[in-house]
Enzyme design. Structure first.
Site, PDB file in Angstrom:
ATOM      1  CG  ASP A  15      89.610  51.982  59.806  1.00 22.85           C
ATOM      2  OD1 ASP A  15      89.353  52.280  60.983  1.00 22.85           O
ATOM      3  OD2 ASP A  15      89.873  52.834  58.931  1.00 22.85           O
ATOM      4  CD  GLU A 187      82.872  55.296  62.854  1.00 18.55           C
ATOM      5  OE1 GLU A 187      82.830  55.968  61.826  1.00 18.55           O
ATOM      6  OE2 GLU A 187      83.628  55.556  63.803  1.00 18.55           O
TER       7      GLU A 187
END
Length: 558
Positions: A15, A187
């Protein structure tokens, strides 16, 4: 020419949120249930990276006690404005079933190295928040919104809300600006402004092998947003031959010379579809086309391969999704290498080294000491390896498919509820543990315990007897899909413990629901009797072995 060799952040560094401030580049990555929270890596050439900070290092910033496996810190976002670093992160308290409890926080610092402030709670409507600093000075929080209602898409789109720095809170309404594309699982939003457009970069497709990055743009902050004509702009889907899989969850940075780079999540399978090293971070060089759309430098918006000799643009390589490459042209910057990470820790320093992590709790003198016996790490046994509360365990990321780890421990257990040793750990459901304990009638013994998908097992037909006192050396030799354990006393040669043990269950793919971390190698002690029996570790050594089959394991520039 310098070459970026991917992954640039190997082993459980997912991420990525990339940021440039002056001549310094930073990447913040998720840490989930591991303490301290958030890893921030630093570079000046996009080739060499080091851990510069781990900002969430005290309970007032991050309380992970009781958090589920693969809960905790998700998708931190690092930004900078007006001399202040802003760190946005989610602390996931529950993640299964219809509901998700996802409080989002903001911490600030004048320097990446800290100190970082105690956090401010912003909202809890979803996860993967980020902060956008607009040209007019206003600041905007983005996050995906979780819709738990029956018959709804739980990934309910991207919402935006203004953040007031003077009031230190969100103000005004939250507005949904992007519903996502047919790829779904929208997302990881990051917002950028360039050439009069707002560009919204999101993760889609889920974080497995269908993962992707989607780009959309609008002349207006609140939309409507037009999706990239060749969406997705990054994915590995349909290309099993690529060394980097699961590509997605991206963010962007511009060099002082106007070059653009994308940091994105990826993973390297150890075998089949099992990624024991966890999700890692890679970089791709990008360019803006004449229509104002971002494209990867290699592969255009095509299948991610360069054209064959004689193949015309617009041929078979000019349709389909873009894919990551293992080797990437680095920017024209002076090389800026850092000292290599030490292989050996003799526990001579007053604090644990930056390579070490603990589970859900910070190091504290009630269970860990580096000075009660100088030159040793003392771990006082606490709860079992099933505990999501207080474990006496320190560990470092496994970052290569072939590696060895060893230690020397002094530990004299009084009964079977006391254990200590060397562990390969994924989470409370999956680990392999070479441990010393005590058996009635046999005294001090050595054996291997394994938990696979939550099922406990003891792998030796009979425990190995040990002398009643004295140090014991333990070693783990990892060969991609298996680990072989060894032991000895300080005066003897290494002796094998049992047979090689399969470790493919130490991966995201081995459980339902999906997990998000990677394999750690470390030291631990348990005392289920509650007396905190101590184990003293003299050293820990982690060595990556030559002969890695994938080029991405090499760190030298080309």
């Amino acid at each position: 020419m310098n070459t970026i060799i991917n992954p640039v952040l190997r082993g459980f560094n997912p991420d990525p949120s990339i940021l440039r401030v002056g001549e310094d580049y930073y990447i913040a990555t998720s840490t989930f249930e591991w303490y301290p929270g958030v890893q921030i890596h630093h570079s000046r050439d996009l080739v060499h990276w080091r851990v510069a900070a781990r900002p969430l290092d005290r309970p007032s910033q991050l309380d992970l006690i009781g958090n589920p496996d693969s809960g905790g810190v998700w998708a931190p976002a690092l930004s900078y404005a007006d001399g202040v670093f802003y760190l946005i992160y989610t602390d996931v308290k529950s993640r299964t079933g219809a509901f998700k409890d996802t409080p989002n926080y903001l911490a600030t610092a004048s320097s990446v190295e800290g100190p970082w402030s105690d956090p401010v709670h912003l909202n809890s409507s979803g996860f993967d928040p980020s902060l956008f600093h607009d040209e007019d000075g206003r600041k905007w929080l983005l996050n995906m919104i979780w819709d738990f209602r029956k018959g709804r898409n739980p990934f309910g789109g991207i919402v935006i809300q203004e953040y007031s720095a003077p009031k230190n809170r969100l103000v005004g309404p939250a507005v949904r600006i992007f519903a996502g594309t047919e790829l779904g699982y929208t997302e990881g939003p990051h917002l950028y402004k360039r050439g009069g457009y707002y560009y919204l970069l999101t993760a889609e497709g889920g974080t497995k092998y269908e993962h992707a990055a989607t780009l959309a743009r609008s002349k207006f902050l609140f939309g409507p947003y037009e999706v990239h004509p060749d969406n997705p702009i990054l994915t590995s889907l349909g290309r099993p031959e690529l060394p980097l899989q699961k590509a997605g969850h991206a963010s962007l940075a511009e060099t002082p010379a106007g070059e653009w780079y994308m940091a994105h999540l990826c993973a390297r399978p150890a075998a089949g579809r099992f990624c024991t090293l966890g999700r890692e971070t890679a970089l791709q060089r990008c360019r803006w086309d004449e229509d104002g759309w971002l494209r990867l430098e290699r592969g255009d918006a095509g299948q991610g391969r360069e054209r064959e000799e004689g193949e015309e643009a617009g041929g078979s390589g000019a349709s389909g999704p873009a894919v990551p490459r293992e080797l990437v042209r680095a920017p024209d910057l002076p090389a800026y290498p850092f000292d290599p990470d030490p292989q050996r820790d003799d526990f001579d320093e007053p604090r644990l080294g930056v390579q070490w992590n603990t589970l859900r709790i910070p190091p504290s003198t009630d269970w860990l000491s580096l000075d009660e016996r100088p030159g040793y790490l003392r771990l006082k046994g606490m709860e079992s390896l099933s505990s999501k509360h207080r474990q006496s365990l320190i560990a470092r990321r496994q970052q290569a498919f072939r590696c060895e780890a060893e230690t020397e421990v002094e530990f004299e257990p009084a009964h079977f509820q006391q254990m200590a040793g060397l562990i390969l750990y994924y989470d409370t459901e999956d680990y392999v543990y070479l441990r010393i304990t005590h058996l009635e009638g046999a005294g001090r013994v050595l054996g291997i315990i394994r938990t696979k998908r939550g099922e406990y097992d003891e792998l030796l037909e009979a425990e190995i007897p040990l002398p009643d006192t004295g140090p014991i050396r333990l070693k783990a030799a990892v060969e991609r899909v298996s680990v072989r354990f060894f032991y000895t006393d300080p005066e003897s040669d290494w002796k094998p413990v049992g047979q090689p043990v399969d470790i493919l269950h130490l991966s995201d793919e081995c459980a339902v629901p999906l997990r998000f971390t990677g394999t750690f190698i470390g030291l631990c002690a348990q005392d289920l009797d509650g007396t905190r029996k101590a184990a003293d570790f003299d050293y820990f050594e982690y060595r990556e072995l030559q002969g890695e089959t994938d080029e991405s394991s090499r760190s030298a520039m080309r």
